[in-house]
Write a protein that holds these residues in place. Structure first.
Motif, PDB file in Angstrom:
ATOM      1  N   PHE A 184      -0.629 -23.848  14.637  1.00 18.28           N
ATOM      2  CA  PHE A 184      -0.547 -25.155  13.969  1.00 18.28           C
ATOM      3  C   PHE A 184      -1.767 -25.381  13.073  1.00 18.28           C
ATOM      4  O   PHE A 184      -1.645 -25.823  11.923  1.00 18.28           O
ATOM      5  CB  PHE A 184      -0.439 -26.260  15.009  1.00 18.28           C
ATOM      6  N   GLU A 241      -1.568 -23.183   9.933  1.00 18.42           N
ATOM      7  CA  GLU A 241      -0.637 -23.754   8.955  1.00 18.42           C
ATOM      8  C   GLU A 241      -1.277 -24.919   8.215  1.00 18.42           C
ATOM      9  O   GLU A 241      -1.156 -25.037   6.986  1.00 18.42           O
ATOM     10  CB  GLU A 241       0.638 -24.222   9.659  1.00 18.42           C
ATOM     11  N   SER A 292       6.019 -28.943  12.347  1.00 20.94           N
ATOM     12  CA  SER A 292       4.820 -29.479  12.996  1.00 20.94           C
ATOM     13  C   SER A 292       5.179 -30.319  14.215  1.00 20.94           C
ATOM     14  O   SER A 292       4.531 -30.227  15.265  1.00 20.94           O
ATOM     15  CB  SER A 292       4.010 -30.325  11.999  1.00 20.94           C
ATOM     16  N   GLN A 323       6.149 -28.106  17.083  1.00 23.34           N
ATOM     17  CA  GLN A 323       4.967 -27.505  17.687  1.00 23.34           C
ATOM     18  C   GLN A 323       4.200 -28.514  18.545  1.00 23.34           C
ATOM     19  O   GLN A 323       3.767 -28.193  19.656  1.00 23.34           O
ATOM     20  CB  GLN A 323       4.055 -26.942  16.586  1.00 23.34           C
ATOM     21  N   ILE A 324       4.047 -29.734  18.028  1.00 29.56           N
ATOM     22  CA  ILE A 324       3.346 -30.782  18.787  1.00 29.56           C
ATOM     23  C   ILE A 324       4.108 -31.105  20.070  1.00 29.56           C
ATOM     24  O   ILE A 324       3.503 -31.326  21.134  1.00 29.56           O
ATOM     25  CB  ILE A 324       3.170 -32.043  17.914  1.00 29.56           C
TER      26      ILE A 324
END
Length: 270
Positions: free
Chosen positions: A102, A105, A244, A247-248
């Motif tokens: 993350f 990115e 995102s 991923q979070i």
């Protein structure tokens, strides 16, 4: 390695199996990417002669597929086993890897925005290197052809970039039939033709540049991509935000499960 189950506290099954479901998708996708990559390599004979990979000076798209597959397979496996077995080490590895990806990115997006000229130069250099290897690898060839056809472009900055390839070079020493031409993917398609004419780019660059507009795309692919990005900025931003958030969400599930396991272990210690 065992489960922690006690009368006064237990690990939340909700977070545990939600994290497992989240990672099983990663794991299966990783398996699919690996299978596709290995199949492509076997078709090209790379598995029997690995020097074919190092012999290619451009990008082999299969390598990218395999790298993505290995990362997804590893993270999915660590997340699945870590969740089922309530293994803190595997869960921390999964969580740390997702956080690292993350941050990479995010850093790449910020740096690309701040150093646009540098990024443009690197993309130009990357594209030119792959033009040189266009005929060396069928997957790379298909990738460049698709990019040129979709974006109606030719070369990195224009059709003359195909001089970087020995087959299309206009040098008098070249004996290639494709000399001073461009790939068929640079040609403006004729709606009346149902069969693709793969020789449409032959000898095009022997003509004056004023005649090119009727036969081939004259805009470079870098300019085409730069023009495409502002028109599709909301789509790009939406994809980035969606990735995102996923991923979070994975980080949140892993951290919550780790906290539950540590709380159970701490409670058992007393």
């Amino acid at each position: 390695m065992h489960y922690y189950r006690y009368s006064n506290a237990e690990v939340s099954c909700w977070y545990k199996y939600l994290l497992f479901s989240y990672n099983i998708v990663f794991w299966l996708a990783g398996v699919a990417f690996l299978a596709a990559g290995l199949w492509a390599w076997s078709e090209k004979g790379v598995l029997s002669d690995l020097t074919k990979v190092t012999g290619l000076h451009g990008l082999d798209p299969v390598v990218l597929v395999l790298v993505v597959g290995i990362v997804m397979f590893t993270l999915g496996f660590a997340g699945c086993v870590g969740a089922l077995r309530e293994n803190i080490c595997l869960l921390k590895f999964f969580c740390g890897a997702i956080v690292f990806i993350f941050l990479l990115e995010l850093a790449a997006a910020v740096l690309a925005f701040l150093f646009q000229d540098w990024v443009r130069d690197r993309v130009k250099e990357f594209f030119e290197n792959n033009i040189k290897s266009y005929r060396d690898d069928i997957d790379l060839q298909n990738l460049i052809d698709s990019l040129q056809k979709i974006n109606h472009c030719c070369g990195a900055q224009g059709p003359d970039d195909w001089d970087f390839n020995i087959y299309f070079n206009c040098s008098s020493e070249s004996k290639s039939r494709e000399k001073c031409g461009v790939p068929f993917s640079c040609c403006i398609p004729d709606p009346a033709q149902k069969v693709v004419n793969t020789q449409c780019g032959y000898d095009v660059r022997k003509k004056s540049k004023s005649q090119w507009d009727d036969q081939i795309f004259v805009k470079g692919c870098i300019l085409a991509l730069e023009a495409w990005l502002p028109r599709n900025i909301y789509i790009v931003a939406g994809v980035f935000i969606a990735i995102s958030l996923l991923q979070i969400f994975g980080i949140f599930l892993a951290r919550t499960l780790i906290s539950d396991i540590e709380a159970v272990k701490a409670g058992n210690a007393f």
